[in-house]
Design an enzyme around this catalytic site. Structure first.
Site, PDB file in Angstrom:
ATOM      1  N   HIS B 215       0.840  -1.197   0.000  1.00 30.87           N
ATOM      2  CA  HIS B 215       0.000   0.000   0.000  1.00 30.87           C
ATOM      3  C   HIS B 215       0.871   1.241   0.000  1.00 30.87           C
ATOM      4  O   HIS B 215       0.559   2.232   0.655  1.00 30.87           O
ATOM      5  CB  HIS B 215      -0.894   0.048   1.224  1.00 30.87           C
ATOM      6  CG  HIS B 215      -1.746  -1.153   1.390  1.00 30.87           C
ATOM      7  ND1 HIS B 215      -1.370  -2.221   2.156  1.00 30.87           N
ATOM      8  CD2 HIS B 215      -2.945  -1.461   0.855  1.00 30.87           C
ATOM      9  CE1 HIS B 215      -2.336  -3.141   2.102  1.00 30.87           C
ATOM     10  NE2 HIS B 215      -3.283  -2.707   1.321  1.00 30.87           N
ATOM     11  N   ARG B 397      25.285  -2.551 -27.874  1.00 31.26           N
ATOM     12  CA  ARG B 397      25.116  -3.862 -27.272  1.00 31.26           C
ATOM     13  C   ARG B 397      25.180  -4.959 -28.337  1.00 31.26           C
ATOM     14  O   ARG B 397      25.837  -5.985 -28.169  1.00 31.26           O
ATOM     15  CB  ARG B 397      23.756  -3.888 -26.579  1.00 31.26           C
ATOM     16  CG  ARG B 397      23.508  -5.030 -25.666  1.00 31.26           C
ATOM     17  CD  ARG B 397      22.088  -4.926 -25.104  1.00 31.26           C
ATOM     18  NE  ARG B 397      21.957  -3.830 -24.177  1.00 31.26           N
ATOM     19  CZ  ARG B 397      22.010  -3.967 -22.849  1.00 31.26           C
ATOM     20  NH1 ARG B 397      22.185  -5.166 -22.325  1.00 31.26           N
ATOM     21  NH2 ARG B 397      21.884  -2.936 -22.059  1.00 31.26           N
ATOM     22  N   ARG B 537      13.393  12.130 -34.440  1.00 35.14           N
ATOM     23  CA  ARG B 537      12.150  11.417 -34.309  1.00 35.14           C
ATOM     24  C   ARG B 537      11.277  11.600 -35.518  1.00 35.14           C
ATOM     25  O   ARG B 537      10.308  10.868 -35.685  1.00 35.14           O
ATOM     26  CB  ARG B 537      11.447  11.952 -33.089  1.00 35.14           C
ATOM     27  CG  ARG B 537      12.406  11.958 -31.936  1.00 35.14           C
ATOM     28  CD  ARG B 537      11.822  12.685 -30.814  1.00 35.14           C
ATOM     29  NE  ARG B 537      10.580  12.010 -30.501  1.00 35.14           N
ATOM     30  CZ  ARG B 537       9.917  12.251 -29.415  1.00 35.14           C
ATOM     31  NH1 ARG B 537      10.378  13.107 -28.550  1.00 35.14           N
ATOM     32  NH2 ARG B 537       8.801  11.647 -29.179  1.00 35.14           N
ATOM     33  N   GLY B 552      25.646   2.832 -37.249  1.00 35.65           N
ATOM     34  CA  GLY B 552      26.508   1.942 -38.008  1.00 35.65           C
ATOM     35  C   GLY B 552      27.665   2.668 -38.681  1.00 35.65           C
ATOM     36  O   GLY B 552      28.781   2.131 -38.753  1.00 35.65           O
TER      37      GLY B 552
END
Lengths: 568, 568
Positions: B215, B397, B537, B552
């Protein structure tokens, strides 16, 4: 935040190992993914879903009867290799061909495409069904990304395969599902990769990202945050505007949560989406609301609609049983007639016609309730903050909810009622609407206080006030079992009641006696408050059962002080 | 963060309305909660679960055949009122009595207790089964809070009722389940109430809160954050230390996520918990891993064990079908023998014995792979950051994963192999282990470059290097379809290959030609990088299918520059 991992670089392998251990009764791990452990004898086209991981239940959670025969599991947000895809397909294949199905991303297209070539050389006929549901990602439908529409397309493919259709027909079913599926999503917050300290993107405060991706890509455009109703409108409007040509009015909706956005929030949004679709003349068929295609701990949601034809509807509603998606129509209980559901409530007490003085005091009680409501609304955030030190932070919210219901109930009692009727109605409304510990304590105490006031009395004295306060106190100690020193509202209430009583005994007028007692209560509440940081987290929380949250003493002293202006 | 709401004060009602709309085929809303719409004819004891909301799927998500007959739904983290509890019980009652079951909190105890009294006055026999599983909350078992152990106790109660047992027996089953259930939880982050900007508590960076509440209460104690394996050990050790007296070795585990902690994380943790329990001689029975008793968007998890006797095991494993929990044993596929799961992999190419010069060049290639691995490890975070501007942030990664596999594969090729064998093994390992877009592009390109180098050649010239680079480039353009100007690694690769070729044509020695070409590639990569924020974006993400992530070009120019030291 992603918190549970050992070596972040082995997150995928480690989570897959745990997943396979958990479902070892029905799934088998193979190099590159997971296949269903169905016994031979149920040969069908093998639907192999896939893509990167980080999207659970997509994709491994969707393997099982009626859904996928296998899932290729790539690293987080990374297409699995062609080698892995081919391995999983070989293990899943039952001699009737394979359908690879995945979202439209460069890596997936290349890797599944190469796997298809390799399998063809081995005599396994594999087809590609590419999902392109995201209307925000491109105008050209063929160039769109696959997001939560994966779910509707994969479901249809799984059902068509389970029906025993041949490879051409299953492939056609999948493409038909994709042609009929549209999605728009919004992002509230970015996701964090295992081992990283910051999310892949952030949505500016007070905004949402329209047109989300499911791999940590930000939205296409930031727009101001809006209410759930406004968001429902936006999603429904834009998805309906992309309805496939000639589409009908029956749709399968998926309201998908991305990870951090909770089920309760999705249900809330669904309520409005459902009404809007009905208003536009759409009939929804087995809507799915929940986490179906996630993006680690990203905040956000998306609305998918698949426009149904009779075949798509049959495949959509067919049974399936996987780790994450289970639908067994026969298990849904037959519905009783509404009339069979008894809803008795206790009979209301008859109204007692009050004396003129009683009507007058009742009006005064109503005004007092209104001013306590204002007071608690002003102090709600602060009371929550105090409560959060040793409790669950809901004290301010609960008190406001209770007093609001109490004041409204007081106003709804007929004008000819007296103070007992008003306090009883207020007390019951407080307990019913606020619930919780403080709800029942305050509600019952108000009712107990009211019971000391005779609605038909010709006059009320300071003694009546003392009796009401005593009854209020006794109700709270009786229910909550707390004693002075337990750091509850009793710490302020007990000295208040004692001081009021002895001042009235000493012949003081009620306003003066009340003010003196209020000062004592405030000092006691402050003393309790000073102990609060020390209580803090060391206090075993089960001890809350000895009384109300600590913030109660502060609430009470505030209210007592405010009431002084109403005491005559 | 809770983001989706209209009026925060009406969050509970709004989410409940959406929930009821969604499950209107099987649930009915009543004042104060939800009941199952089972048709008459299946009269049984009515198990009514309840408490505050904010814990979905607890409690309304657990209503259905084999589980609860009804749920009382309070406000967020707030006990429902006695009136609501009594209303739900009346609607759920089928004439065989009611069991109220809930966690041990003051408000719930008082409200359900009062409801019990009111129902008794109406002739409805109601019992109270209070859950007290949280070993962190008190030493005295009777004073402990109820947390995720709600799930095991409610499940047993539901199954005992579905079995047709009488009220005494169902109550006894619930108390037996509670006596056999222990939970310990940890908090990673606090939850945020609808409309609030900050969480109810925060866990200090680098710590976790041991002994969580559900809670918004903080943990009992902050301790340093640990790996998943260490956390599994801590949870298993402490829960086993609280084993009930005389308990056996069969346990029902629940690994519960609080909201923000994702399924993949829970699976990962489960893998270790499962091994530890097996090591200690415990046999687990139908473990449940997932979000079962949540606390809004809180981060954290808990481990519950219920020690089984034959009755408890039968009730635990019994079928149930609710919105959030569905178990239909008959739907689990019969398991095929492991041997039926074919796992073919492509046959390995035969090893070609290389010339002495070939062996020498192969060693040089291995060293080059090793230094590229170091380089990419150093730059991994930065490459991820660049990629996150317009992509999914996984480039660093993925590259590290790929080169690590490639370098390892190169080392594992026998010493008598030549450069083609090393590059082919490296390329395949890169593609298989890294997956994704860059995995297949880099892997296939390495393999293509290797195919230009004859393992048996007596000498290698600058022309061989040019041919290998050309093959590398052609492989990438062939698979990825990108052209110069698409802001992919081709922007750096194409001018590099062209410059290298013309410098060699002009008679330059390879090291000089390589350095000149590397400078051109770096400049091109920087030019592409400078366009990156502008791409940002606005770039439709489906366009990723025209080539590799923008990062890349940076990777490639780094690698080319590093390789200059290996070029002889």
């Amino acid at each position: 935040m992603t918190t549970l991992f050992n070596d972040p670089a082995r997150f995928m392998e480690d989570q897959l190992a745990g997943f396979l251990d958990l479902y070892s009764d029905r799934l088998v791990g193979v190099d590159g993914g997971v296949v269903s452990a169905s016994a031979p004898g149920s040969e069908q086209v093998s639907v192999v879903v896939g893509g990167g991981s980080g999207h659970y239940p997509a994709f491994a959670g969707l393997v099982g009867p009626g859904f996928a025969a296998g899932a290729v599991v790539g690293n987080i947000f990374t297409s699995p290799s062609a080698n892995w895809a081919a391995n999983v397909a070989r293990a899943a294949s039952q001699g009737r061909g394979v359908v690879f199905t995945y979202g439209n991303y460069a890596g997936d297209n290349m890797n599944f495409g190469l796997a298809q070539q390799r399998l063809a050389a081995e005599g396994i006929d594999a087809r590609l069904v590419v999902v392109t549901d995201d209307i925000a990602s491109a105008d050209d439908p063929a160039k769109r990304r696959g997001i939560a529409g994966d779910f509707t397309v994969f479901k249809v493919l799984g059902a068509a395969a389970a029906q025993g259709l041949d490879l051409d027909a299953v492939e056609e079913a999948g493409n038909r599902a994709n042609d009929a599926t549209r999605t728009l999503g919004v992002a509230f917050s970015g996701c964090t990769m295992p081992g990283e300290a910051t999310p892949l993107f952030e949505v500016p405060d007070g905004h949402l990202g329209l047109g989300l991706g499911i791999h940590g890509e930000p939205g296409i455009k930031d727009i101001p945050l809006m209410s759930a109703d406004e968001l429902a409108q936006l999603l429904v409007d834009r998805v309906l505007a992309e309805a496939p040509e000639g589409a009908g009015r029956r749709v399968a909706p998926v309201l998908n949560g991305l990870g951090d956005t909770k089920y309760e929030e999705l249900f809330l949004l669904w309520g409005r989406v459902s009404r809007l679709l009905a208003e536009r003349g759409y009939e929804v068929v087995q809507p799915e609301v929940g986490e179906l295609v996630t993006s680690l701990d990203m905040g956000g949601c998306s609305l998918t609609l698949m426009w149904l034809d009779p075949d798509l509807e049959r495949w959509w509603t067919a049974d399936a049983y996987t780790p994450a998606f289970r639908r067994v129509g026969a298990a849904v209980p037959a519905r009783a007639a509404a009339a069979d559901l008894v809803r008795t409530t206790a009979a209301a007490a008859p109204l007692v016609e009050a004396s003129a003085t009683g009507v007058d005091l009742a009006a005064s009680v109503r005004r007092a309730l209104d001013s306590v409501q204002s007071l608690l609304e002003e102090n709600s955030a602060e009371l929550g903050r105090i409560d959060a030190v040793a409790g669950d932070g809901d004290h301010g919210r609960g008190m406001v909810r209770g007093i609001s219901a109490a004041a409204a109930a007081g106003r709804s009692v007929p004008d000819q009622a007296g103070p007992r009727a008003v306090l009883r109605a207020a007390g019951r409304a407080w307990a019913d609407d606020a619930g919780g510990t403080s709800g029942i304590l305050w509600g019952a105490a108000l009712e107990a206080a009211g019971n000391e006031l005779d609605d038909t009395a010709e006059r009320y004295t300071a003694r009546d006030a003392v009796a009401a306060v005593r009854a209020f106190r006794d109700s709270i100690t009786g229910l909550g079992k707390a004693e002075v020193g337990d750091k509850t509202l009793i710490d302020a209430l007990a000295p208040f009641a004692a001081t009021l009583e002895s001042a009235v005994d000493d012949g003081e007028a009620l306003p003066a006696a009340w003010s003196a007692a209020a000062a004592v209560a405030t000092a006691a509440a402050e003393a309790t408050a000073s102990l609060r940081p020390a209580l803090g987290r060391a206090r075993p929380l089960a001890e809350k059962s000895v009384g109300t949250p600590d913030a109660g003493a502060t609430s009470l002293s505030l209210i007592i002080t405010a009431l002084a202006t109403h005491v005559r």
